[in-house]
Design a protein around this motif. Structure first.
Motif, mmCIF file in Angstrom:
data_model
loop_
_atom_site.group_PDB
_atom_site.id
_atom_site.type_symbol
_atom_site.label_atom_id
_atom_site.label_comp_id
_atom_site.label_asym_id
_atom_site.label_seq_id
_atom_site.Cartn_x
_atom_site.Cartn_y
_atom_site.Cartn_z
ATOM 1 N N LEU A 62 0.754 -1.236 0.309
ATOM 2 C CA LEU A 62 -0.005 0.348 0.005
ATOM 3 C C LEU A 62 0.716 1.794 -0.057
ATOM 4 C CD1 LEU A 62 -2.982 -0.626 2.788
ATOM 5 C CD2 LEU A 62 -2.956 -0.566 0.108
ATOM 6 N N ARG A 63 1.510 1.381 1.121
ATOM 7 C CA ARG A 63 2.418 2.149 0.619
ATOM 8 C C ARG A 63 3.613 2.725 -0.312
ATOM 9 N NH1 ARG A 63 7.962 4.192 2.537
ATOM 10 N NH2 ARG A 63 7.761 6.226 4.361
ATOM 11 N N SER A 64 4.311 1.528 -1.025
ATOM 12 C CA SER A 64 4.819 2.087 -1.927
ATOM 13 C C SER A 64 4.108 2.041 -3.534
ATOM 14 C CB SER A 64 5.623 0.306 -2.503
ATOM 15 O OG SER A 64 6.944 0.205 -1.507
ATOM 16 N N PHE A 65 3.123 1.272 -3.440
ATOM 17 C CA PHE A 65 1.982 1.523 -4.716
ATOM 18 C C PHE A 65 1.350 2.255 -4.995
ATOM 19 C CE2 PHE A 65 5.018 -2.373 -4.290
ATOM 20 C CZ PHE A 65 5.534 -2.461 -5.212
ATOM 21 N N VAL A 89 0.117 10.864 -0.260
ATOM 22 C CA VAL A 89 0.370 10.850 -1.366
ATOM 23 C C VAL A 89 -0.042 9.919 -2.285
ATOM 24 C CG1 VAL A 89 2.397 10.820 -3.065
ATOM 25 C CG2 VAL A 89 2.095 12.710 -0.422
ATOM 26 N N ASN A 90 -0.155 10.310 -3.670
ATOM 27 C CA ASN A 90 -0.646 9.137 -4.165
ATOM 28 C C ASN A 90 -0.090 8.674 -5.653
ATOM 29 O OD1 ASN A 90 -1.574 7.507 -6.638
ATOM 30 N ND2 ASN A 90 -3.317 7.940 -6.998
ATOM 31 N N LYS A 91 0.835 7.357 -4.562
ATOM 32 C CA LYS A 91 1.918 7.358 -5.431
ATOM 33 C C LYS A 91 1.858 6.848 -7.575
ATOM 34 C CE LYS A 91 6.024 6.647 -3.255
ATOM 35 N NZ LYS A 91 5.586 5.917 -2.289
ATOM 36 N N PHE A 92 0.997 5.798 -7.018
ATOM 37 C CA PHE A 92 -0.276 5.583 -8.647
ATOM 38 C C PHE A 92 -0.182 6.802 -9.861
ATOM 39 C CE2 PHE A 92 -2.432 2.998 -11.441
ATOM 40 C CZ PHE A 92 -2.136 1.745 -11.925
ATOM 41 N N SER A 93 0.225 8.060 -8.835
ATOM 42 C CA SER A 93 -0.039 9.184 -10.415
ATOM 43 C C SER A 93 0.813 8.415 -12.411
ATOM 44 C CB SER A 93 -0.647 10.140 -9.951
ATOM 45 O OG SER A 93 -1.310 10.421 -9.030
ATOM 46 N N ARG A 97 6.988 2.404 -9.050
ATOM 47 C CA ARG A 97 8.148 2.816 -8.190
ATOM 48 C C ARG A 97 8.605 1.870 -7.372
ATOM 49 N NH1 ARG A 97 10.416 7.530 -10.413
ATOM 50 N NH2 ARG A 97 9.004 9.119 -11.389
ATOM 51 N N LEU A 98 9.980 0.950 -7.447
ATOM 52 C CA LEU A 98 9.914 -0.017 -6.285
ATOM 53 C C LEU A 98 10.549 1.075 -5.258
ATOM 54 C CD1 LEU A 98 12.455 -1.817 -8.077
ATOM 55 C CD2 LEU A 98 10.414 -2.603 -7.695
ATOM 56 N N PRO A 99 10.395 0.455 -3.731
ATOM 57 C CA PRO A 99 10.748 1.395 -2.146
ATOM 58 C C PRO A 99 12.298 1.129 -2.634
ATOM 59 C CG PRO A 99 9.785 -0.576 -2.068
ATOM 60 C CD PRO A 99 9.663 -0.287 -4.144
#
Length: 269
Positions: A62-65, A89-93, A97-99
């Motif tokens: 959830l936090r990474s993607f 923060v939307n990480k999918f916009s 990305r890899l953590p």
């Protein structure tokens, strides 16, 4: 934030490895020996690994993607964001990305002018900062007389009134609040009428794969105007800020009674 991310990845991998190693080599042996010298129960370390791995894996995914929480530490984005705002923060916009490395593995979309983004500044790659995108790759951005120009065209401004700050933002009381009419993304900014310091005036052409970012609190923002490179590499972007989920303006780490419930659930324009 980076140490937490590294710790989360290490803990997830370690617990998963212990669980897998036990399942492949030791669980069957314990089952066969149950009732003899072995009671057949999982060792404590394996028991903890089984309990924590699913939780850690879900949090990491959830936090990474999907979405990652951040806390606003300064006044640089006032009045849009206040010190003590907790944002998502939307990480999918802009792609997956890899953590840790932040390497993009799947492209989805591109940052747009006016987006509020969280990123790692080139001069401080171990930190997370937040600003607004003003210039896209290929744009020529200028800042003169408290006015932004993009490709030779000035933004329009509308005076709103005198700003009244509170808490950590009280220092901005008396500043002028204006609406900066960025095409398709009008937003509020603050300006000091008598700023006795470098205004960061200049003109810059944004190279491919980079962006020009500025804070909405124009006289209290360390942004691209002042950076040695002046530009933010695309690979440093962590995601797009989209919502405030809590506000706690405090000195140090304790919120005490300084919650502002009126900001909960507010979208970020």
């Amino acid at each position: 934030m980076r140490l937490f991310e590294i710790g989360l990845v290490v803990a997830t991998l370690a617990s998963g490895f212990i669980w897998l190693l036990d399942a492949l080599f030791f669980a069957a042996r314990r089952k066969r020996n149950a009732g003899l010298l072995d009671d057949g129960k999982d060792p404590v370390v394996v028991d903890y690994a089984k309990a924590f791995f699913p939780v850690l894996a879900i949090v990491l995914i959830l936090r990474s993607f999907v979405a990652e929480p951040f806390r606003i530490p300064s006044n640089s984005m006032m009045p849009t964001l206040l010190t003590g705002d907790f944002i998502l923060v939307n990480k999918f916009s802009y792609g997956l990305r890899l953590p840790i490395s932040n390497t993009k593995i799947f492209a989805v979309g591109e940052p747009k002018r006016g987006d509020v983004i969280v990123f790692k500044p080139p001069q401080s790659p171990d930190q997370d900062w937040i600003k607004r995108i003003i210039g896209l790759p290929g744009d020529t951005v200028a800042y003169r007389g408290n006015q932004v120009y993009v490709n030779g065209k000035p933004f329009e401004y509308q005076y709103v009134g005198e700003y009244v700050g509170k808490g950590s933002g009280a220092e901005m009381t008396g500043a002028s609040q204006l609406t900066e009419k960025l095409p398709g993304r009008p937003h509020a900014i603050l300006e000091l009428d008598k700023a006795a310091f470098d205004q960061g005036e200049g003109e810059w052409t944004v190279p491919p794969g980079h962006y020009f970012v500025m804070g909405d609190n124009r006289d209290r923002s360390d942004d691209a105007r002042f950076w040695p490179s002046h530009f933010l590499p695309e690979q440093n972007i962590r995601g797009k800020a989209f919502m405030i989920w809590m506000n706690c303006d405090s000195i140090g780490s304790l919120c005490k009674n300084n919650f502002d419930t009126s900001r909960i659930g507010s979208g970020i324009q």
